[in-house]
Motif scaffolding. Sequence first.
Motif, PDB file in Angstrom:
ATOM      1  N   LEU A 128       1.046  -1.155   0.083  1.00  0.00           N
ATOM      2  CA  LEU A 128       0.002  -0.123  -0.173  1.00  0.00           C
ATOM      3  C   LEU A 128       0.857   1.120   0.015  1.00  0.00           C
ATOM      4  N   HIS A 129       0.240   2.342  -0.022  1.00  0.00           N
ATOM      5  CA  HIS A 129       1.006   3.645  -0.053  1.00  0.00           C
ATOM      6  C   HIS A 129       0.369   4.650   0.905  1.00  0.00           C
ATOM      7  N   GLN A 130       1.229   5.406   1.676  1.00  0.00           N
ATOM      8  CA  GLN A 130       0.565   6.391   2.522  1.00  0.00           C
ATOM      9  C   GLN A 130       1.120   7.579   1.541  1.00  0.00           C
ATOM     10  N   HIS A 131      -0.150   8.290   0.958  1.00  0.00           N
ATOM     11  CA  HIS A 131       0.414   9.376  -0.236  1.00  0.00           C
ATOM     12  C   HIS A 131      -0.488  10.843   0.271  1.00  0.00           C
ATOM     13  N   PHE A 132       0.204  11.653  -0.199  1.00  0.00           N
ATOM     14  CA  PHE A 132      -0.579  12.896   0.656  1.00  0.00           C
ATOM     15  C   PHE A 132      -0.163  14.152  -0.469  1.00  0.00           C
ATOM     16  N   ILE A 133      -0.635  15.209  -0.112  1.00  0.00           N
ATOM     17  CA  ILE A 133      -0.534  16.608  -0.547  1.00  0.00           C
ATOM     18  C   ILE A 133      -1.034  17.470   0.657  1.00  0.00           C
ATOM     19  N   GLY A 134      -0.055  18.269   1.157  1.00  0.00           N
ATOM     20  CA  GLY A 134      -0.121  19.316   2.089  1.00  0.00           C
ATOM     21  C   GLY A 134      -0.138  20.513   1.980  1.00  0.00           C
ATOM     22  N   TRP A 135      -0.725  21.608   2.397  1.00  0.00           N
ATOM     23  CA  TRP A 135      -0.722  22.984   2.176  1.00  0.00           C
ATOM     24  C   TRP A 135      -0.541  23.629   3.360  1.00  0.00           C
ATOM     25  N   PHE A 136       0.604  24.451   3.493  1.00  0.00           N
ATOM     26  CA  PHE A 136       0.816  25.328   4.584  1.00  0.00           C
ATOM     27  C   PHE A 136       0.105  26.691   4.223  1.00  0.00           C
ATOM     28  N   LEU A 184      -3.845   9.479   2.416  1.00  0.00           N
ATOM     29  CA  LEU A 184      -4.594   8.095   2.216  1.00  0.00           C
ATOM     30  C   LEU A 184      -3.491   7.082   2.527  1.00  0.00           C
ATOM     31  N   PHE A 185      -3.975   5.983   2.974  1.00  0.00           N
ATOM     32  CA  PHE A 185      -3.575   4.566   2.883  1.00  0.00           C
ATOM     33  C   PHE A 185      -4.257   3.747   1.877  1.00  0.00           C
ATOM     34  N   SER A 186      -3.646   3.689   0.735  1.00  0.00           N
ATOM     35  CA  SER A 186      -4.511   2.724  -0.143  1.00  0.00           C
ATOM     36  C   SER A 186      -3.307   2.122  -1.516  1.00  0.00           C
ATOM     37  N   LYS A 187      -3.957   1.545  -2.081  1.00  0.00           N
ATOM     38  CA  LYS A 187      -3.102   0.865  -3.239  1.00  0.00           C
ATOM     39  C   LYS A 187      -2.732   1.834  -4.467  1.00  0.00           C
ATOM     40  N   ASP A 188      -3.695   2.785  -4.717  1.00  0.00           N
ATOM     41  CA  ASP A 188      -3.512   3.799  -5.817  1.00  0.00           C
ATOM     42  C   ASP A 188      -3.496   5.094  -5.610  1.00  0.00           C
ATOM     43  N   LEU A 189      -2.646   5.751  -6.200  1.00  0.00           N
ATOM     44  CA  LEU A 189      -2.840   7.164  -5.922  1.00  0.00           C
ATOM     45  C   LEU A 189      -3.910   7.984  -6.695  1.00  0.00           C
ATOM     46  N   LEU A 190      -3.872   9.193  -6.278  1.00  0.00           N
ATOM     47  CA  LEU A 190      -4.772  10.296  -7.041  1.00  0.00           C
ATOM     48  C   LEU A 190      -4.203  11.172  -7.990  1.00  0.00           C
ATOM     49  N   ASN A 214       4.858  10.146  -1.090  1.00  0.00           N
ATOM     50  CA  ASN A 214       4.326   8.820  -1.192  1.00  0.00           C
ATOM     51  C   ASN A 214       5.432   7.999  -0.570  1.00  0.00           C
ATOM     52  N   ILE A 215       4.819   7.426   0.526  1.00  0.00           N
ATOM     53  CA  ILE A 215       5.647   6.562   1.441  1.00  0.00           C
ATOM     54  C   ILE A 215       5.200   4.875   1.177  1.00  0.00           C
TER      55      ILE A 215
END
Length: 379
Positions: free
Chosen positions: A158-166, A211-217, A247-248
């Motif tokens: 799986l992937h821990q994938h994210f986007i963050g805004w400061f 997200l913790f999931s298989k696929d990215l967005l 993406n971890i």
Amino acid sequence: MKHYHYIFTGSGLSALMTVYEMAFSEKFDDKSILLIDENLKKSNDRTWCFWDENQLFESIVSEKWNTALFADNNIQRELTLKPYQYKMVKGLDFYKMVFDTISIHSNIHFVNQNVIDFQELGNHCVVKTDTESFSCNKVFNSILNQETVKNQTKYPLLHQHFIGWFIKSNQAVFNPDCATFMDFSVEQKGNTRFMYLLPSSETEALIEYTLFSKDLLSKEEYETEIQNYIQKIGITEYEIVEKEQGNIPMTSYKFWKHNSKNIINIGSAGGWTKASTGYTFKNTIKKSKALVQFLLSETDFRKFHKNDKFWFYDLLFLDVLNRRNDKGSKVFSALFKSGKPTLIFKFLDEETSFWEDLQVIWKCPKGLFVRALINRLFK
């Protein structure tokens, strides 16, 4: 061909932490060390968060919180973290600290090149970049080859994938004393999705869609959800100060099986990321310290890794999320609804006794994990 005792292919968190520990110990001053990376580490490309009850890297901790909020559609629970604090370290501050430290060590060198290959040749290794080659006694590789994991089916990926805004808001809406650790009240859409909200003042915060999931967005999907969340918490005017994206990999794949006598895989490439959460900073501190101690008495990297019960716990959790990715919110809510936060953090830090393990595990949805256990035993 120039020769070094140790070469690090890649200079991410694991490589820099290990070299920092080597320099700090002063027991490797007679060894030549080379870091190779195409990235100069001159930008704030990421942040790391971790819970801590000591003073780990206190000089570069940019924010810390004594309480944290956990939420889903049904509950909001403010967690008292004492004796822990939840802390943030910015990538650029960490890079500067490490490079300032190693710059005074004449035996440690850095070259800004792209590694294209490395291999073990008898009692030495060769590392090739796009412009030259180097030889060495030992290679520490932190360049992840995801195809190795993708081309097998025994261990889920799986992937821990994210986007963050400061962001900086025109309204004072944040509580700077409390971090939102996980907010599952966002629409799950068949996955495990949540928000982090890490405030630095009443008007400034990092808001991260994860997200913790298989696929990215697509990038637009992450950012639309961030915009929706900002609106949900009552912010109407704000500016985006900075963005981050990551993406971890989350897997219990046995990366250490690819270690050889003179080549060791470290970081995500070596399975150093905490598989069940994607947290890297605290795990990397522990692993790098252990590796540096190992080097003082051992020469065969195949002896470094030790399997333990936590690896198996993580594997079962990933089996659950791999089969039922829509149940992640249910699992975390079961843990944090009434569980003792400090015990959960101690468990995730892999510092609990078996009796303490059971106290945490017992709160998990039993049907999901019993089925995962049965499937794993007969896999």
